[in-house]
Design a protein around this motif. Sequence first.
Motif, mmCIF file in Angstrom:
data_model
loop_
_atom_site.group_PDB
_atom_site.id
_atom_site.type_symbol
_atom_site.label_atom_id
_atom_site.label_comp_id
_atom_site.label_asym_id
_atom_site.label_seq_id
_atom_site.Cartn_x
_atom_site.Cartn_y
_atom_site.Cartn_z
ATOM 1 N N PHE A 1 87.760 72.944 103.278
ATOM 2 C CA PHE A 1 86.873 71.857 103.682
ATOM 3 C C PHE A 1 86.475 71.988 105.146
ATOM 4 N N LEU A 2 85.375 71.358 105.490
ATOM 5 C CA LEU A 2 84.950 71.238 106.876
ATOM 6 C C LEU A 2 85.279 69.816 107.306
ATOM 7 N N TYR A 3 86.033 69.709 108.392
ATOM 8 C CA TYR A 3 86.410 68.408 108.931
ATOM 9 C C TYR A 3 85.654 68.178 110.233
ATOM 10 N N ILE A 4 84.972 67.051 110.327
ATOM 11 C CA ILE A 4 84.222 66.688 111.524
ATOM 12 C C ILE A 4 85.126 65.860 112.437
ATOM 13 N N ASP A 5 85.454 66.416 113.580
ATOM 14 C CA ASP A 5 86.252 65.704 114.576
ATOM 15 C C ASP A 5 85.399 64.743 115.387
ATOM 16 N N ASP A 6 84.206 65.195 115.745
ATOM 17 C CA ASP A 6 83.328 64.457 116.652
ATOM 18 C C ASP A 6 81.892 64.599 116.159
ATOM 19 N N LEU A 7 81.150 63.516 116.193
ATOM 20 C CA LEU A 7 79.726 63.559 115.869
ATOM 21 C C LEU A 7 79.065 62.421 116.626
ATOM 22 N N VAL A 8 78.180 62.767 117.561
ATOM 23 C CA VAL A 8 77.572 61.738 118.400
ATOM 24 C C VAL A 8 76.177 62.169 118.842
ATOM 25 N N VAL A 9 75.297 61.189 118.894
ATOM 26 C CA VAL A 9 73.942 61.373 119.426
ATOM 27 C C VAL A 9 73.873 60.603 120.733
ATOM 28 N N ASP A 10 73.247 61.186 121.730
ATOM 29 C CA ASP A 10 73.069 60.515 123.019
ATOM 30 C C ASP A 10 72.490 59.119 122.782
ATOM 31 N N GLU A 11 73.117 58.126 123.379
ATOM 32 C CA GLU A 11 72.709 56.729 123.145
ATOM 33 C C GLU A 11 71.253 56.462 123.517
ATOM 34 N N PHE A 12 70.676 57.271 124.396
ATOM 35 C CA PHE A 12 69.281 57.088 124.804
ATOM 36 C C PHE A 12 68.314 57.893 123.936
ATOM 37 N N LYS A 13 68.854 58.662 122.989
ATOM 38 C CA LYS A 13 68.013 59.521 122.142
ATOM 39 C C LYS A 13 68.161 59.189 120.658
ATOM 40 N N ARG A 14 68.766 58.066 120.363
ATOM 41 C CA ARG A 14 68.978 57.704 118.955
ATOM 42 C C ARG A 14 67.665 57.295 118.297
ATOM 43 N N SER A 15 67.674 57.264 116.985
ATOM 44 C CA SER A 15 66.504 56.901 116.155
ATOM 45 C C SER A 15 65.407 57.955 116.188
ATOM 46 N N HIS A 16 65.804 59.206 116.417
ATOM 47 C CA HIS A 16 64.863 60.326 116.343
ATOM 48 C C HIS A 16 65.294 61.324 115.262
ATOM 49 N N SER A 17 66.212 60.938 114.399
ATOM 50 C CA SER A 17 66.762 61.741 113.303
ATOM 51 C C SER A 17 67.616 62.921 113.778
ATOM 52 N N TYR A 18 68.028 62.924 115.045
ATOM 53 C CA TYR A 18 68.868 64.018 115.540
ATOM 54 C C TYR A 18 70.229 64.036 114.844
ATOM 55 N N GLY A 19 70.799 62.863 114.617
ATOM 56 C CA GLY A 19 72.089 62.789 113.925
ATOM 57 C C GLY A 19 71.980 63.321 112.506
ATOM 58 N N GLN A 20 70.934 62.947 111.821
ATOM 59 C CA GLN A 20 70.740 63.419 110.453
ATOM 60 C C GLN A 20 70.531 64.928 110.420
ATOM 61 N N GLN A 21 69.771 65.451 111.370
ATOM 62 C CA GLN A 21 69.538 66.897 111.406
ATOM 63 C C GLN A 21 70.837 67.652 111.671
ATOM 64 N N LEU A 22 71.650 67.148 112.591
ATOM 65 C CA LEU A 22 72.919 67.803 112.891
ATOM 66 C C LEU A 22 73.871 67.682 111.693
ATOM 67 N N PHE A 23 73.867 66.535 111.024
ATOM 68 C CA PHE A 23 74.705 66.350 109.848
ATOM 69 C C PHE A 23 74.300 67.318 108.733
ATOM 70 N N GLN A 24 73.016 67.467 108.504
ATOM 71 C CA GLN A 24 72.546 68.421 107.490
ATOM 72 C C GLN A 24 72.923 69.851 107.861
ATOM 73 N N TRP A 25 72.885 70.173 109.145
ATOM 74 C CA TRP A 25 73.301 71.488 109.608
ATOM 75 C C TRP A 25 74.783 71.713 109.281
ATOM 76 N N LEU A 26 75.607 70.678 109.475
ATOM 77 C CA LEU A 26 77.035 70.771 109.148
ATOM 78 C C LEU A 26 77.244 71.011 107.651
ATOM 79 N N ILE A 27 76.472 70.330 106.815
ATOM 80 C CA ILE A 27 76.580 70.541 105.372
ATOM 81 C C ILE A 27 76.262 71.991 105.026
ATOM 82 N N GLU A 28 75.190 72.520 105.583
ATOM 83 C CA GLU A 28 74.823 73.916 105.317
ATOM 84 C C GLU A 28 75.880 74.881 105.853
ATOM 85 N N TYR A 29 76.407 74.588 107.024
ATOM 86 C CA TYR A 29 77.456 75.424 107.596
ATOM 87 C C TYR A 29 78.653 75.446 106.655
#
Length: 139
Positions: A71-99
């Motif tokens: 399994f892949l375990y995520i220790d940390d996942l965070v988007v800069d508080e001033f850059k939220r709502s730009h789908s960056y978290g979702q893009q990084l999460f999808q990258w983790l799934i593919e990884y």
Amino acid sequence: MSIQLAESNFQILGCFPVISQLRPHLDQVKFVEQVQYQMKEGYKLAFLEVEKQAVAVTGFRISTCLASGKFLYIDDLVVDEFKRSHSYGQQLFQWLIEYARNHDCKHLSLDSGVQRFAAHRFYLTQRMSITSHHFSMEL
């Protein structure tokens, strides 16, 4: 925009302003050393970069256990508080799934503090399930 693993000290340090928003107890001076130490144990640090600046950061590891297999375990996942709502978290999460898939993982998991309601909404939107309670004690 690109997502990549932080491998150099410069890249690791570039993740500090974002990851310290999730982990405010971290010391910037010791951050690179701590990440390098954890990397020896399998920890990886990845970041989503926009205009040469990390805007989302994740720390994760691949492991194996009897309950879940590989399994892949995520220790940390965070988007800069001033850059939220730009789908960056979702893009990084999808990258983790593919990884995880590319490394033959059967599961992806994480723990999230009980007070982090916005994070929980995000994880549920990403089709994650709440599958257990995490118990801990300080020693």
